[in-house]
Design a protein around this motif. Structure first.
Motif, PDB file in Angstrom:
ATOM      1  N   PHE A  23       0.832  -1.202   0.000  1.00 42.31           N
ATOM      2  CA  PHE A  23       0.000   0.000   0.000  1.00 42.31           C
ATOM      3  C   PHE A  23       0.867   1.252   0.000  1.00 42.31           C
ATOM      4  CE2 PHE A  23      -3.086  -3.026   1.966  1.00 42.31           C
ATOM      5  CZ  PHE A  23      -4.009  -2.981   0.928  1.00 42.31           C
ATOM      6  N   VAL A  24       0.424   2.244  -0.759  1.00 40.53           N
ATOM      7  CA  VAL A  24       1.203   3.474  -0.890  1.00 40.53           C
ATOM      8  C   VAL A  24       0.402   4.725  -0.517  1.00 40.53           C
ATOM      9  CG1 VAL A  24       2.713   2.504  -2.667  1.00 40.53           C
ATOM     10  CG2 VAL A  24       0.609   3.669  -3.364  1.00 40.53           C
ATOM     11  N   ARG A  25      -0.915   4.589  -0.393  1.00 38.26           N
ATOM     12  CA  ARG A  25      -1.738   5.766  -0.113  1.00 38.26           C
ATOM     13  C   ARG A  25      -3.053   5.333   0.537  1.00 38.26           C
ATOM     14  NH1 ARG A  25      -5.576   8.810  -3.119  1.00 38.26           N
ATOM     15  NH2 ARG A  25      -5.384   7.363  -4.892  1.00 38.26           N
ATOM     16  N   GLY A  26      -3.598   6.201   1.402  1.00 34.38           N
ATOM     17  CA  GLY A  26      -4.875   5.912   2.034  1.00 34.38           C
ATOM     18  C   GLY A  26      -5.661   7.175   2.285  1.00 34.38           C
ATOM     19  N   LYS A  27      -6.976   7.056   2.306  1.00 32.36           N
ATOM     20  CA  LYS A  27      -7.855   8.168   2.640  1.00 32.36           C
ATOM     21  C   LYS A  27      -9.151   7.604   3.205  1.00 32.36           C
ATOM     22  CE  LYS A  27      -8.613  12.596   2.881  1.00 32.36           C
ATOM     23  NZ  LYS A  27      -7.754  13.446   3.752  1.00 32.36           N
ATOM     24  N   GLY A  28      -9.508   8.027   4.405  1.00 34.41           N
ATOM     25  CA  GLY A  28     -10.714   7.507   5.026  1.00 34.41           C
ATOM     26  C   GLY A  28     -10.622   6.006   5.237  1.00 34.41           C
ATOM     27  N   SER A  29     -11.612   5.283   4.750  1.00 35.47           N
ATOM     28  CA  SER A  29     -11.633   3.815   4.881  1.00 35.47           C
ATOM     29  C   SER A  29     -11.042   3.123   3.654  1.00 35.47           C
ATOM     30  CB  SER A  29     -13.078   3.328   5.086  1.00 35.47           C
ATOM     31  OG  SER A  29     -13.640   3.909   6.229  1.00 35.47           O
ATOM     32  N   ARG A  30     -10.370   3.876   2.798  1.00 31.38           N
ATOM     33  CA  ARG A  30      -9.842   3.324   1.542  1.00 31.38           C
ATOM     34  C   ARG A  30      -8.319   3.320   1.520  1.00 31.38           C
ATOM     35  NH1 ARG A  30     -14.581   1.988  -1.713  1.00 31.38           N
ATOM     36  NH2 ARG A  30     -16.266   2.825  -0.399  1.00 31.38           N
ATOM     37  N   GLY A  52      -9.543   6.799  10.364  1.00 35.55           N
ATOM     38  CA  GLY A  52      -9.256   6.435   8.980  1.00 35.55           C
ATOM     39  C   GLY A  52      -7.866   6.877   8.568  1.00 35.55           C
ATOM     40  N   HIS A  53      -7.612   6.791   7.291  1.00 32.94           N
ATOM     41  CA  HIS A  53      -6.294   7.125   6.751  1.00 32.94           C
ATOM     42  C   HIS A  53      -6.210   8.603   6.381  1.00 32.94           C
ATOM     43  CE1 HIS A  53      -5.173   2.893   6.648  1.00 32.94           C
ATOM     44  NE2 HIS A  53      -6.378   2.643   6.179  1.00 32.94           N
ATOM     45  N   ALA A  54      -5.109   9.217   6.785  1.00 31.05           N
ATOM     46  CA  ALA A  54      -4.791  10.611   6.452  1.00 31.05           C
ATOM     47  C   ALA A  54      -5.907  11.592   6.811  1.00 31.05           C
ATOM     48  CB  ALA A  54      -4.436  10.728   4.974  1.00 31.05           C
ATOM     49  N   PRO A  55      -6.465  11.524   8.030  1.00 29.12           N
ATOM     50  CA  PRO A  55      -7.478  12.514   8.419  1.00 29.12           C
ATOM     51  C   PRO A  55      -6.838  13.890   8.520  1.00 29.12           C
ATOM     52  CG  PRO A  55      -6.836  11.195  10.313  1.00 29.12           C
ATOM     53  CD  PRO A  55      -6.180  10.567   9.117  1.00 29.12           C
ATOM     54  N   GLU A  56      -7.460  14.875   7.912  1.00 23.12           N
ATOM     55  CA  GLU A  56      -6.840  16.194   7.773  1.00 23.12           C
ATOM     56  C   GLU A  56      -6.432  16.820   9.105  1.00 23.12           C
ATOM     57  OE1 GLU A  56      -6.129  20.263   7.666  1.00 23.12           O
ATOM     58  OE2 GLU A  56      -7.998  19.457   8.504  1.00 23.12           O
ATOM     59  N   SER A  60      -2.523  17.674   9.823  1.00 20.63           N
ATOM     60  CA  SER A  60      -2.137  19.067  10.068  1.00 20.63           C
ATOM     61  C   SER A  60      -1.407  19.211  11.398  1.00 20.63           C
ATOM     62  CB  SER A  60      -3.377  19.962  10.058  1.00 20.63           C
ATOM     63  OG  SER A  60      -3.964  19.996   8.780  1.00 20.63           O
ATOM     64  N   ALA A  61      -1.902  18.505  12.425  1.00 25.61           N
ATOM     65  CA  ALA A  61      -1.248  18.562  13.731  1.00 25.61           C
ATOM     66  C   ALA A  61       0.161  17.990  13.668  1.00 25.61           C
ATOM     67  CB  ALA A  61      -2.092  17.801  14.757  1.00 25.61           C
ATOM     68  N   ILE A  62       0.324  16.901  12.914  1.00 25.48           N
ATOM     69  CA  ILE A  62       1.643  16.285  12.763  1.00 25.48           C
ATOM     70  C   ILE A  62       2.596  17.244  12.053  1.00 25.48           C
ATOM     71  CG2 ILE A  62       2.913  14.446  11.575  1.00 25.48           C
ATOM     72  CD1 ILE A  62       0.426  12.658  12.075  1.00 25.48           C
ATOM     73  N   LYS A  63       2.137  17.841  10.955  1.00 21.68           N
ATOM     74  CA  LYS A  63       2.979  18.773  10.202  1.00 21.68           C
ATOM     75  C   LYS A  63       3.390  19.966  11.059  1.00 21.68           C
ATOM     76  CE  LYS A  63       1.227  17.853   5.528  1.00 21.68           C
ATOM     77  NZ  LYS A  63       0.460  18.431   4.399  1.00 21.68           N
ATOM     78  N   GLU A  64       2.418  20.538  11.747  1.00 23.83           N
ATOM     79  CA  GLU A  64       2.684  21.728  12.557  1.00 23.83           C
ATOM     80  C   GLU A  64       3.691  21.430  13.662  1.00 23.83           C
ATOM     81  OE1 GLU A  64       0.259  24.861  15.460  1.00 23.83           O
ATOM     82  OE2 GLU A  64      -0.843  23.534  14.089  1.00 23.83           O
ATOM     83  N   GLN A  65       3.502  20.279  14.344  1.00 21.78           N
ATOM     84  CA  GLN A  65       4.415  19.938  15.424  1.00 21.78           C
ATOM     85  C   GLN A  65       5.800  19.560  14.898  1.00 21.78           C
ATOM     86  OE1 GLN A  65       3.984  20.296  18.729  1.00 21.78           O
ATOM     87  NE2 GLN A  65       6.147  19.738  18.865  1.00 21.78           N
TER      88      GLN A  65
END
Length: 394
Positions: A23-30, A52-56, A60-65
């Motif tokens: 797997f290389v990408r995810g969004k929600g339940s996909r 789910g996968h990549a919840p905004e 965003s919290a990960i990027k900011e921190q």
């Protein structure tokens, strides 16, 4: 997929039986694999991807921190760790939090805390731990010793001494096991790897009563059931029975490694400086992600919606038991942690689901476990039901 798989086959330890997909990408339940094929994820990283996968909000919290502070160790205070501890305490029975990196580490910390608390309050000798047959608490030595499945012990014995295992929901066996030498009883409210087996309220009440009588600590391993998985923030809320120590991990940070134990002040005070530690525990980035997860899970109506989705999934799975009684015997579990009991090999059904691009797990040969993201859509529940029905018809 071939390149990633080939690299893994060449360089990684061969201790996992992996499905042939990268797997290389995810969004929600996909999820999407290397070749762009789409999968419906009813595993959620084994109950890890809470939102789910990549919840905004979490991304965003990960990027900011990450742009501010990655790591300083627990020699110093950090804001994300302190904020997360506040949220956990204000929404649970706990008064203090210890952070680590995984479920196994959380169990190790809980076992060490229990023995040290017992030693400080009752002196040496009160060291026995009571756990359940068919339980699973992790792969490190203390957690493995608590795990009541001998298949995981092979080649690793001798284990940590003074562990006794009793059958789940057997109150008489529990009464026979707990005594003056017992310092703790450790239980999963729902045995996840053991086949999605909920403990009865009567059994948990018995455990609470025995711990009180013999001045032992009651530990709830909520690594798989915590953070909204069962429709309440923590599974102990279903039963109205409060433990002395609670272990958390998996869904806490929504996909990043983070574990924790919660306890009352009088218990956690046994962890004095130098008695236990974790270099990466409570890492700022993981804690920032967990704060974002907790804010959403605790938002108005979220847990109620999880309970409704759990009812919808249970209804669909129960319909399969009615339609295919020769192949399906029932449904068990809580919330969005459900097991479909089957009379045919569960692994075959999970493989058939995978071939139809649906991910699920088979913790036991007779149980298929479904632990989708808590944000799963009703139409996705319906889709999995239709695919399962097609498989069972065939």
């Amino acid at each position: 997929m071939a390149i990633i798989k080939d690299l893994g086959e060449l360089y990684l330890a061969q201790n996992y039986k992996r499905f042939p997909v990268a797997f290389v990408r995810g969004k929600g339940s996909r999820l999407w694999d290397e070749e762009g094929r789409e999968y419906l994820d009813f595993c959620a990283g084994i109950a890890v991807c809470t939102l789910g996968h990549a919840p905004e909000p979490v991304v965003s919290a990960i990027k900011e921190q990450a742009e501010k502070l990655l790591h300083v160790s627990n020699l110093y205070w950090t804001e994300p760790q302190a904020r997360l501890a506040e949220i956990l305490v204000e929404n649970s029975f706990g008064e203090r939090v210890f952070f680590c990196n995984s479920g196994a580490e959380a169990v190790e910390a809980a076992l060490k805390l229990a023995r040290r608390w017992s030693y400080l309050n009752h002196g040496p000798g009160k060291t026995q731990m009571v756990a359940l047959e068919n339980s699973f608490h992790g792969r490190t030595y203390g957690a493995l010793s608590a795990t009541g499945q001998p298949v995981y012990w092979e080649g690793f014995e001798p284990l940590v001494p003074d562990f006794v295992h009793v059958p789940p929901n057997d109150r008489e066996a529990l009464r026979e096991a707990v005594n003056e030498s017992t310092c703790a009883v450790i239980l999963e409210p729902v045995l996840g790897e053991g086949g999605v087996i909920p403990l009865s309220r009567e059994f948990l009440l018995e455990a609470r009563s025995l711990c009180d009588r013999y001045q032992a600590l009651l530990i709830f391993d909520e690594i798989q059931t915590g953070i909204g998985r069962t429709g309440h923030l923590f599974a102990y809320e279903h039963y109205g029975i409060v433990p002395d120590i609670m272990c958390l991990a998996k869904g806490l940070a929504g996909g990043l490694p983070l574990g924790a134990i919660l306890a009352k002040e009088k218990v956690m005070s046994a962890l004095t400086p130098g008695s236990h530690a974790s270099t990466f525990g409570g890492n700022p980035v993981a804690c920032a992600a967990a704060v974002a997860v907790m804010k959403i899970v605790l938002s108005e109506g979220f847990l109620e919606e999880v309970r409704l989705k759990g009812q919808a999934l249970r209804k669909r799975l129960s319909a399969l038991a009615e339609e295919f009684p020769d192949k399906v015997s029932g449904v068990r579990g809580l919330g969005l942690l459900l097991g479909l009991e089957v009379r045919i090999p569960a692994g075959d059904v999970v493989q058939a689901l995978f071939e139809r691009r649906v991910l699920a797990t088979a913790p036991k040969t007779e149980v298929i476990r479904f632990s989708p993201p808590l944000t799963v859509a009703y139409r996705e529940i319906d889709a999995v039901y239709e695919i399962l029905r097609e498989i069972l018809k065939s």
